[in-house]
Design a protein around this motif. Structure first.
Motif, short mmCIF file in Angstrom:
data_model
loop_
_atom_site.label_atom_id
_atom_site.label_comp_id
_atom_site.label_asym_id
_atom_site.label_seq_id
_atom_site.Cartn_x
_atom_site.Cartn_y
_atom_site.Cartn_z
N ALA A 186 -5.59 0.50 13.35
CA ALA A 186 -5.46 1.96 13.34
C ALA A 186 -6.03 2.58 14.61
O ALA A 186 -5.59 3.64 15.05
N ILE A 202 -2.14 3.84 9.72
CA ILE A 202 -2.26 3.29 11.07
C ILE A 202 -1.65 4.24 12.08
O ILE A 202 -2.22 4.51 13.15
N ALA A 262 -6.83 3.73 6.46
CA ALA A 262 -6.07 2.48 6.51
C ALA A 262 -6.79 1.38 5.73
O ALA A 262 -6.17 0.63 4.98
#
Length: 250
Positions: free
Chosen positions: A124, A213, A221
Motif C-alpha cells: 500500500a 492498496i 489494507a
C-alpha cells in the motif's frame, strides 16, 4: 499414531496408476534426482490439490509403472512427502495420504496472516499505477474463473494475487515463507471452494484489498487482509464436520 481407517473402496483406487489422470509421468528419459523430483512434485500437487484424498493408499508399484522407472526414486519421493507431513507410512500395513491435522491449521493461518499483513502494508505504501493495474487485471482473471466454475484456475489466480502483493511490497520472500507454512491449509481450503457463494466472497475480499492498496492506506489494507484470512479460521469446523475422515484431531 493411530492406525488409518481403511478407506471406502473406490473404483479409481483399483486401477493402476498408469490409468489415472491424476498421475502425470515425467517426459523424456529423466533419471536419478531429476526423476525423484518429478515424482515428488507430481504426487505433492495431487495431494495438496486434493486429487488424492486423505487416507487414499499410495501404491509405489503403480507410480513406478506410470513413470517408467524403478521403485527407488518413487520410494525416495514418498519418504520426502512423509517428512512434509503429506504421507503416512505404516510398516506392515501400507502407505497412505496423510489426513489433515486440524490442530495445526490455526497456527499456520495466524503465521500466514502475519506475513501477508506485513506484505500488504508495504504494498500500500509502494504500489505504482501499473502495479495496481496488474492487481486489477488479476481480479478480472479471478472473475472469469468464478463464472466458469473452474476451481483449479481460481486457485492458481488466487495464489498469483497474493504473490503479486508480496512482489509489489518489495519482499517476495514473504510469500515464499507463507507457502511453506500453508501446505495443510491449502488442502483444507480446497474443501471450502465448492461451497455456495465461497468464490464470490473471496473475490469481493480481494477487490477490497486492492482498493485499500490503491488508496495508499496501509492500515486499512492490513485490516482487510486479516478479515480475508480470518475466514479460513472460522470455516474449519464446518469443513471438518462435512469431511470427518479427511481430518485428524478433535
Amino acid at each position: 499414531m493411530d492406525m488409518p481407517t481403511t478407506p471406502t473402496p473406490d473404483a479409481s483406487n483399483d486401477r493402476p496408476a498408469a490409468q489415472r489422470s491424476a498421475v502425470k509421468p515425467a517426459r523424456g528419459p529423466a533419471r536419478g534426482a531429476s526423476t525423484m523430483g518429478a515424482i515428488h512434485r507430481s504426487l505433492r500437487a495431487e495431494i495438496v490439490e486434493m486429487r488424492r484424498n486423505p487416507g487414499e493408499p499410495i501404491v509405489e508399484k503403480h507410480i513406478a509403472e506410470a513413470f517408467g522407472v524403478s521403485r527407488t526414486p518413487v520410494r525416495e519421493a514418498v519418504l520426502r512427502l512423509a517428512d512434509e507431513g503429506l504421507i503416512e507410512i505404516f510398516p506392515q500395513v501400507g502407505t497412505f495420504v496423510a489426513r489433515i491435522p486440524v490442530n495445526a491449521l490455526p497456527e499456520a493461518i495466524v503465521i500466514r496472516t502475519s506475513l501477508e499483513g506485513t506484505a500488504v502494508r508495504y504494498a500500500a505504501q509502494r504500489a505504482t499505477g501499473s502495479q495496481i493495474a496488474g492487481l486489477r487485471a488479476n481480479l478480472l482473471l479471478q472473475q472469469e474463473t468464478v463464472e466458469d466454475g473452474d476451481l483449479n484456475a481460481f486457485h492458481e489466480a488466487d495464489e498469483r494475487f497474493h504473490a503479486l502483493i508480496a512482489e509489489i511490497a518489495g519482499y517476495p520472500g514473504l510469500w515464499s515463507m507463507a507457502q511453506q507454512v500453508k501446505v495443510q491449509v491449502d488442502r483444507y481450503r480446497r474443501l471450502t471452494l465448492p461451497e455456495p457463494g465461497r468464490l464470490t466472497n473471496v473475490l469481493a475480499e480481494h477487490a477490497a484489498i486492492v482498493d485499500a492498496i490503491a488508496d495508499a492506506d496501509p492500515a486499512l489494507a492490513a485490516d482487510r487482509m486479516a478479515v480475508h484470512l480470518d475466514g479460513l479460521l472460522t470455516s474449519i469446523p464446518q469443513a471438518q464436520g462435512a469431511n470427518l475422515f479427511f481430518f485428524t484431531g478433535p
